[in-house]
Design a protein around this motif. Structure first.
Motif, PDB file in Angstrom:
ATOM      1  N   ASP A  15      51.588 -38.350  34.031  1.00 46.50           N
ATOM      2  CA  ASP A  15      51.482 -36.734  34.060  1.00 46.50           C
ATOM      3  C   ASP A  15      51.225 -36.100  32.735  1.00 46.50           C
ATOM      4  O   ASP A  15      51.915 -36.615  31.635  1.00 46.50           O
ATOM      5  N   LEU A  16      50.733 -34.992  32.742  1.00 42.25           N
ATOM      6  CA  LEU A  16      50.421 -34.155  31.531  1.00 42.25           C
ATOM      7  C   LEU A  16      51.501 -33.946  30.781  1.00 42.25           C
ATOM      8  O   LEU A  16      51.990 -33.963  29.641  1.00 42.25           O
ATOM      9  N   ALA A  17      52.589 -33.620  31.615  1.00 44.23           N
ATOM     10  CA  ALA A  17      54.092 -33.337  31.158  1.00 44.23           C
ATOM     11  C   ALA A  17      54.808 -34.534  30.362  1.00 44.23           C
ATOM     12  O   ALA A  17      55.648 -34.145  29.467  1.00 44.23           O
ATOM     13  N   GLU A  18      54.383 -35.646  30.680  1.00 39.87           N
ATOM     14  CA  GLU A  18      55.045 -36.602  30.353  1.00 39.87           C
ATOM     15  C   GLU A  18      54.591 -37.023  28.878  1.00 39.87           C
ATOM     16  O   GLU A  18      55.329 -37.639  28.100  1.00 39.87           O
ATOM     17  N   LEU A  19      53.654 -36.491  28.340  1.00 39.07           N
ATOM     18  CA  LEU A  19      53.071 -36.682  27.037  1.00 39.07           C
ATOM     19  C   LEU A  19      53.823 -35.747  26.258  1.00 39.07           C
ATOM     20  O   LEU A  19      54.050 -36.014  24.824  1.00 39.07           O
ATOM     21  N   PHE A  20      54.423 -34.864  26.761  1.00 40.02           N
ATOM     22  CA  PHE A  20      55.437 -33.841  25.877  1.00 40.02           C
ATOM     23  C   PHE A  20      56.904 -33.985  26.003  1.00 40.02           C
ATOM     24  O   PHE A  20      57.599 -33.866  25.182  1.00 40.02           O
ATOM     25  N   GLY A  21      57.338 -34.557  27.073  1.00 37.38           N
ATOM     26  CA  GLY A  21      58.554 -34.575  27.668  1.00 37.38           C
ATOM     27  C   GLY A  21      59.125 -36.194  27.475  1.00 37.38           C
ATOM     28  O   GLY A  21      58.424 -37.132  27.565  1.00 37.38           O
TER      29      GLY A  21
END
Lengths: 286, 656
Positions: free
Chosen positions: B650-656
């Motif tokens: 997911d997009l968020a997993e690239l940041f978190g």
């Protein structure tokens, strides 16, 4: 019952409590309360199967009038409302305010009194309940009415000249086909069909027919009284490790226990039942 | 020399009288046919289709005159433009000739006559070019979305013969009158020269002229009389439908059914349950096949086509049964395999978005689903999910306590913020899959890193109701929605973040119709704004080749295509790849519309097809912004046994 007459099917439906929700025990007020207030009531699955089978009989043709019946407190009317929404022609509520906990015998007796007054050609019910295991309502009702009783049915067909043909599951995919004259009591197994989904609209839509409420002040009610609720008391269990000699005896005897105080009943089913009744009388249970 | 000619030259009185009588008859038939059509539309009393009669001038100019949506497909659009210009122009030419012949106003002379003649010939050429392009599309290319019936070919041939006979009439006249100076009618001039080469007698030329004139008249009247009985009726129905439709910026939710507790049934049961607009839409269809192009149901099962469904419903509207008065629409549809589309539709919105005349097949599918679900005729697997939603508060058959346990374990610290900026709506997918829990944790890490004050609802949060709504369980959806709205209104903020586009769409658009108005932001938009404000650091990722999949409920439904791409483009040292079908044309992952809980209809699963498409660009990582899409791609990667080489995040997993 003539060939062109309307076949009156009476379906007993009851409520089930959803085990998926945790409960709070109110010991002082002897109440069992669901933790989640949005817990939705549901109709017992076997009752739904029985009702669905009645609908399927109607859809296959023939003049059929389906009545749904339930016994219990006023809160039980929502079940009948749902049954009418699903397509039942009539709904009857045998209201018994004073009985919070009824046993199967009481329910069957109330149903038999209703059937004796209003008549029904085919009475359908579930063979077990989600909450309390096997249901005895069917056989007791049949005995009280003097009707044939067909249990655990997985297929039902309306035959000619007032007879029904049913199938019961036996082992390894084999089926037992039975035929009986109407009126009869049939308890259905869950395998008989897949009941249709009950939508929210079915539960709330306007009713075509009003629910007939009949007050049944049953004087000889064998009501059960809830005396307490509480957590299960843990008891220390003794573990018995049988000796090698005992185990060998057990195996050599074909699995029969050699402990004292046990009695193996012999004879056919009727004879065994008589022996059990005798034993219960000897033990002052009956 | 005055350039002019005698209108109706060499046309005897009986022919002109026949023309008048024929025209009157055709007009009568048209009026009766359209009156009957209108009567059918007006008999449709449903009130749940969305009308929008605003911006009429803008719609007329952009979508009827300029044919903007038709021109989205370049070749088909050009074909339609050429034919429509040719037909409309030649019709106006004929009207002007009629005025010239039957009034005292004589204006077709001199320079205007030259311009008029040239224009008529050019319009004929334009029409022939359009017909040629249409025939080439049908027979010269492997265009799978076009299915050719007798009317498709016969209308094209009819038009072609009408134009050719028109040129023949012109040429015969020019030869018979030796009007070879009329080179400003170039095609007529060529035909005249060809005829002259045969050296026919004048009497033969006059007979030929009269014969061609009669043929031309008969064919033209035949074409006009066919209008209400063939797809040519779209000349009137399509513009009317466009004028009454919403502008196609993003897709609206299906209309809310009100007062369902007072209705014996809901949804579309019989003909009268369609709305006027819905019935009009069905008559505006020309079977262009654009709805079929990327329909996930059709791609995975050849029987299921939105185009065929719309046409079946059109026939169902007209079906008259003497034995059954209020026949059920489903009884009619069940004779055709296409009826299964009712349950195999993923509500991806492709058909609705790409229809050039704004037909909404989705609203019909929703209507049928509302009816079928309300009476309990819903597929077993979907019934289990709906029962789970009714009794357990989520469609995954997960115990409610499980949500609370997960929250206690996974939420960074107890969120008891008194003045939160946002509510983080976690969604129910966390109950189904550990992967979805990881996504939610990543989102919370992003919020923590950006120092955003947010609250979560813990065990109070249930499903948003999207599965119920998509599967047609309107009563359950409204029950869930009203309960959620009450809970959300008690919170100190009305701004909601969610990582699920289905929840975002439902909370923002569906709840608004129930007086629950919230400012809902999908996490991709929030992350992009945080990156822009430098409140979030651009991460470094190991994977170098990244492809992004557009979720339907974020893309077509919310017009959000750029923010996720901008986020990915901001990551250093990566190559952002595009799939063959992306943005508005993105193929659905196959999980929406309740398909997550429905058995597929056989054939290749859509998520496998979409995954193969992603693989063709040879990525290391597939990024998406929807938990449904994430689950589908994960399943596909496992099926293809490439989970180790092609990762899905997911997009968020690239940041978190």
């Amino acid at each position: 019952m003539m060939a062109n007459d309307v076949i009156r099917i009476l379906v007993y439906v009851n409520e089930a409590v959803s085990h998926e929700y945790s409960f709070e025990i109110d010991i002082r007020n002897k109440k069992v309360l669901p933790c989640h207030p949005e817990m939705v009531k549901k109709i017992d699955i076997a009752s739904r199967c029985a009702l669905e089978e009645a609908f399927l009989v109607k859809e296959r043709g023939g003049h059929v009038e389906i009545s749904a019946i339930t016994v219990g407190l006023p809160e039980a009317e929502w079940i009948l409302r749902t049954c009418l929404g699903l397509g039942a022609d009539k709904a009857i509520h045998l209201a018994t305010d004073q009985l919070e906990y009824c046993d199967d015998y009481t329910i069957a007796t109330l149903l038999s009194e209703y059937v004796n007054r209003k008549k029904a050609d085919l009475i359908l019910c579930g063979d077990r309940t989600e909450n309390y295991g096997y249901s005895q309502i069917g056989p007791i009702l049949a005995e009280l009415l003097g009707y044939p009783f067909l249990s655990g049915i997985i297929r039902l067909e309306m035959g000619k000249e007032g007879r029904i043909t049913v199938q019961r599951k036996v082992t390894r995919g084999n089926r037992l086909r039975l035929q009986a004259p109407l009126p009869a009591v049939v308890s259905v197994n869950r395998m008989i069909n897949l009941p249709r989904y009950i939508s929210v609209h079915t539960q709330i839509k306007p009713l075509k027919e009003a629910i007939a409420k009949i007050d049944f002040p049953y004087k000889n009610a064998r009501a059960m009284e809830l005396i307490s609720v509480g957590p299960f008391k843990p008891r220390a269990k003794k573990s018995v490790v049988p000796s090698g000699e005992n185990r060998l005896d057990f195996l050599m005897s074909g699995g029969k226990s050699s402990k004292e105080g046990r009695k193996l009943l012999e004879g056919n089913l009727g004879e065994a039942c008589d022996q059990i009744i005798q034993l219960l009388k000897e033990e002052n249970i009956l | 020399m005055i350039h002019a000619r005698e209108i109706l030259w060499n046309v005897p009185h009986w022919q002109t009288n026949s023309m008048y009588i024929g025209s009157l008859f055709v007009l009568f038939v048209l009026i009766v046919a359209f009156y009957k059509m209108l009567k059918i539309w007006r008999s449709c009393k449903g009130d749940w289709e969305d009308y929008d009669s605003k911006d009429l001038v803008r719609k007329f100019v952009n979508y009827i005159l300029a044919q903007k949506t038709v021109l989205r497909d370049r070749i088909a659009g050009m074909m339609h433009l050429l034919i429509s210009i040719g037909v409309t122009g030649l019709f106006l030419i004929t009207v002007l000739l009629g005025l010239e012949a039957h009034t005292s106003i004589h204006f077709i002379k001199g320079n205007f006559y030259i311009f008029f003649s040239l224009l008529a010939d050019l319009l004929g050429l334009i029409l022939i070019a359009g017909i040629g392009l249409a025939l080439w599309r049908r027979f010269g290319t492997r265009n799978t979305k076009l299915s050719t019936e007798f009317q498709d070919l016969s209308i094209l041939i009819l038009l072609l013969v009408i134009v050719i006979t028109g040129y023949g009439i012109e040429g015969a006249r020019m030869t018979a009158t030796a009007a070879y100076h009329e080179i400003y009618s170039p095609i007529g001039y060529v035909v005249a020269k060809i005829l002259a080469a045969f050296g026919p007698a004048k009497s033969h030329l006059l007979n030929l002229h009269q014969s061609l004139w009669v043929l031309h008249l008969v064919l033209a009247l035949t074409l006009i009389i066919l209008i209400p009985f063939t797809k040519l009726k779209h000349i009137f129905t399509a513009p009317l439908n466009i004028l009454l439709s919403r502008l196609p910026n993003s897709l609206p939710p299906p209309p809310l059914l009100r007062n369902i507790e007072s209705k014996e049934y809901i949804g579309i049961k019989s003909r009268s349950d369609f709305s006027f607009k819905g019935a009009l839409e069905l008559d505006a269809c020309t079977r262009c096949g654009r709805c079929d192009e990327n329909c996930p149901a059709l791609i995975s099962n050849n029987n299921l086509s939105p185009k065929i469904l719309v046409n079946l419903l059109q026939r169902a509207l007209r079906y008259q049964s003497k034995s059954v008065r209020n026949y059920e629409i489903m009884q009619f549809l069940q004779k055709h395999p296409c009826h299964e589309l009712v349950w195999y539709c993923a509500t991806c919105g492709y058909c609705q978005y790409h229809c050039p005349v704004f037909i909404n097949p989705l609203s019909k599918i929703y209507g049928l689903r509302f009816y079928l679900t309300a009476i309990g005729r819903v597929p077993r697997s979907a019934a289990k999910a709906l029962e789970s939603l009714q009794y357990l508060g989520n469609p995954w058959e997960a115990l409610p306590d499980k949500r609370g346990e997960w929250f206690e374990k996974s939420v960074p610290k107890k969120r008891n913020v008194s003045h939160p900026e946002y509510v983080y709506w976690v969604g129910c997918s966390v109950l189904n899959d550990v992967r979805m829990q990881e996504i939610a944790v990543s989102v919370m890490k992003v919020l923590e890193a950006a120092e955003i004050n947010y609250v979560v609802l813990y065990g109070q949060e249930g499903c948003c109701g999207d599965p119920a709504r998509r599967l047609g369980e309107e009563g359950l959806f409204q029950r869930i929605a009203l309960a959620n709205i009450k809970r959300l209104k008690e919170l100190p903020t009305d701004k909601i973040i969610t990582h699920c586009p289905h929840c975002a769409f439902t909370l923002k658009h569906e709840y608004a119709r129930l007086n629950g108005r919230f400012d809902v932001i999908h996490h991709s938009k929030l992350i992009w704004s945080l990156v822009n404000q430098k409140r979030l650091k651009i991460p470094k990722v190991l994977e170098k080749r990244i492809v992004y999949h557009d979720p339907c409920y974020l893309g077509r439904y919310d017009s959000c295509y750029d923010e996720p791409r901008q986020i990915l483009n901001a990551i250093p040292d990566i190559t952002l790849l595009e799939m063959e079908r992306s943005r508005q044309k993105a193929l659905c992952c196959g999980a929406g519309g309740g398909q997550m809980w429905l058995e597929s209809g056989g054939g290749m699963r859509v998520n496998y097809i979409r995954f193969e498409e992603a693989q063709r660009s040879d990525p290391d990582l597939i990024v998406t912004a929807c938990p449904y899409c994430n689950m589908m791609f994960h399943d596909a990667a496992k099926y293809k046994e490439v989970s180790d080489t092609v990762r899905v995040k997911d997009l968020a997993e690239l940041f978190g």
